[in-house]
Design an enzyme around this catalytic site. Structure first.
Site, PDB file in Angstrom:
ATOM      1  N   ARG A   1       0.822  -1.211   0.000  1.00  0.00           N
ATOM      2  CA  ARG A   1       0.000   0.000   0.000  1.00  0.00           C
ATOM      3  C   ARG A   1       0.859   1.265   0.000  1.00  0.00           C
ATOM      4  O   ARG A   1       0.399   2.335  -0.406  1.00  0.00           O
ATOM      5  CB  ARG A   1      -0.943  -0.007   1.202  1.00  0.00           C
ATOM      6  CG  ARG A   1      -1.843  -1.238   1.262  1.00  0.00           C
ATOM      7  CD  ARG A   1      -2.569  -1.337   2.594  1.00  0.00           C
ATOM      8  NE  ARG A   1      -3.141  -2.662   2.798  1.00  0.00           N
ATOM      9  CZ  ARG A   1      -2.478  -3.696   3.324  1.00  0.00           C
ATOM     10  NH1 ARG A   1      -1.211  -3.541   3.682  1.00  0.00           N
ATOM     11  NH2 ARG A   1      -3.067  -4.863   3.471  1.00  0.00           N
TER      12      ARG A   1
ATOM     13  N   LYS B   1     -14.276  -1.246  -5.580  1.00  0.00           N
ATOM     14  CA  LYS B   1     -14.786  -1.184  -4.205  1.00  0.00           C
ATOM     15  C   LYS B   1     -14.286   0.052  -3.482  1.00  0.00           C
ATOM     16  O   LYS B   1     -15.060   0.770  -2.830  1.00  0.00           O
ATOM     17  CB  LYS B   1     -14.395  -2.446  -3.438  1.00  0.00           C
ATOM     18  CG  LYS B   1     -15.133  -2.616  -2.113  1.00  0.00           C
ATOM     19  CD  LYS B   1     -14.449  -1.993  -0.926  1.00  0.00           C
ATOM     20  CE  LYS B   1     -13.214  -2.767  -0.521  1.00  0.00           C
ATOM     21  NZ  LYS B   1     -12.647  -2.281   0.774  1.00  0.00           N
TER      22      LYS B   1
ATOM     23  N   ASP C   1     -17.828  -5.570  -0.616  1.00  0.00           N
ATOM     24  CA  ASP C   1     -16.668  -6.310  -0.118  1.00  0.00           C
ATOM     25  C   ASP C   1     -17.139  -7.691   0.328  1.00  0.00           C
ATOM     26  O   ASP C   1     -18.254  -8.115   0.004  1.00  0.00           O
ATOM     27  CB  ASP C   1     -15.986  -5.547   1.029  1.00  0.00           C
ATOM     28  CG  ASP C   1     -16.880  -5.439   2.261  1.00  0.00           C
ATOM     29  OD1 ASP C   1     -18.061  -5.847   2.194  1.00  0.00           O
ATOM     30  OD2 ASP C   1     -16.393  -4.952   3.299  1.00  0.00           O
TER      31      ASP C   1
END
Length: 348
Positions: free
Chosen positions: A193, A240, A259
């Protein structure tokens, strides 16, 4: 060096936000929308717009605290009130009326609404919301909260100390676009990330040098699909995550983030059987979203968030509460017959 104010919660004057449990409960702050509010003793606290906000919940309303020395500043108190009303979207939608409509449309929602009153959608800062949900990829609420806290400590500014706890602003885009951000984030445990956060900050800075994070606010004026597709062009943002941002900071109340929790709801309660669909394909994702949009109509994303909250382990106690329907005022004639259903719906 800027002196950081040091407060004690006992030195606050409390002002009534003039709402009710049917319209807002502070459990909204822990249902996977925001990851920055901290709880201590009997209050919640977070930095919004560069200022520390402190909230308390009573059986009848929500109160916000103002340091005693500042409490006589009417403009400050009014601005804090406006900020919170916008943040919780209190003037946008009567949740009591919306719940009543959704209960009439969907028996499954009705069984959940008895236990989950006051769950509102927050209207968050788009830049903060974007970065937080990049952190949400393959993650859980507890760990996302920890990561966001690290972001604020290492890249934000200390704003205030309250009861010996430090509170920080959310990092600016410029601070996360600097060289070395990815390496630092990896050291802090952000994993893959880290790259997405650094690249997203750099991309927006390069493409919108004058506006930077303010550019994200302009997406609120675009149609839902256009906003979503624009967000998907950013590193680390898939359908999402884009839907989360659309729903929670872009004023697109029809966005339905799908999700694993929502897929479980759709599979168990709405006929989207996992036996036929072992993976969440793009087609299935869109079908689930369209189903809830058709079912609930206006503000369908808000209704979906109530169903989502009912799946969270931290809210499991609400499904175990008896006689909650009497307190909430919702018609729950089916509550006795649904006790076995609630047992099945507890989070495993």
């Amino acid at each position: 060096m800027v002196k950081v104010p040091n407060f004690k919660s006992t030195g606050y004057v409390w002002f009534d936000l003039k709402t009710s449990p049917r319209e807002l409960r502070l459990d909204t702050l822990r249902c996977g929308q925001s990851f920055r509010w901290q709880t201590a003793k009997d209050h919640w606290a977070c930095v919004l717009n560069g200022q520390l906000y402190v909230l308390k919940e009573s059986p009848n309303s929500i109160f916000y605290g103002v340091p005693e020395l500042e409490s006589k500043d009417k403009k400050l108190v009014q601005e804090m009130d406006r900020t919170l009303r916008d943040y919780f979207q209190l003037d946008l939608l009567s949740l009591e009326k919306a719940y009543a409509r959704w209960c009439g449309l969907d028996p499954n929602f009705k069984t959940k609404a008895v236990h989950f009153q006051g769950i509102r959608m927050l209207r968050q800062d788009p830049w903060e919301n974007l970065v937080c949900f990049i952190c949400s990829s393959n993650n859980n609420i507890t760990r996302i909260t920890q990561m966001v806290h690290k972001l604020c400590i290492h890249f934000g500014l200390k704003i205030a100390t309250l009861d010996d706890t430090d509170y920080y602003s959310f990092p600016s885009l410029a601070s996360l676009a600097k060289d070395g951000t990815e390496s630092k984030l990896r050291q802090l445990g952000f994993g893959y990330r880290a790259k997405y956060i650094a690249q997203t900050a750099q991309k927006i800075k390069k493409e919108h040098p004058d506006e930077q994070e303010v550019w994200l606010h302009s997406l609120r004026d675009l149609p839902y699909e256009e906003t979503k597709q624009t967000l998907i062009t950013l590193p680390g943002v898939g359908p999402k995550v884009a839907d989360c941002i659309c729903l929670m900071s872009m004023d697109h109340a029809e966005a339905i983030p799908v999700d694993t929790h929502v897929w479980q709801i759709a599979s168990r309660d709405y006929g989207f059987g996992k036996k036929q669909n072992k993976t969440l394909t793009t087609i299935l994702y869109n079908q689930i979203g369209d189903h809830f949009r058709t079912l609930f109509g206006e503000h369908s994303g808000w209704a979906h968030s109530v169903l989502f909250s009912a799946e969270l382990k931290s809210f499991e106690h609400r499904l175990l509460q008896e006689d909650e329907s009497v307190k909430s005022g919702f018609n729950s004639s089916s509550s006795n017959s649904s006790s076995s259903i609630r047992k099945k719906q507890r989070i495993k």
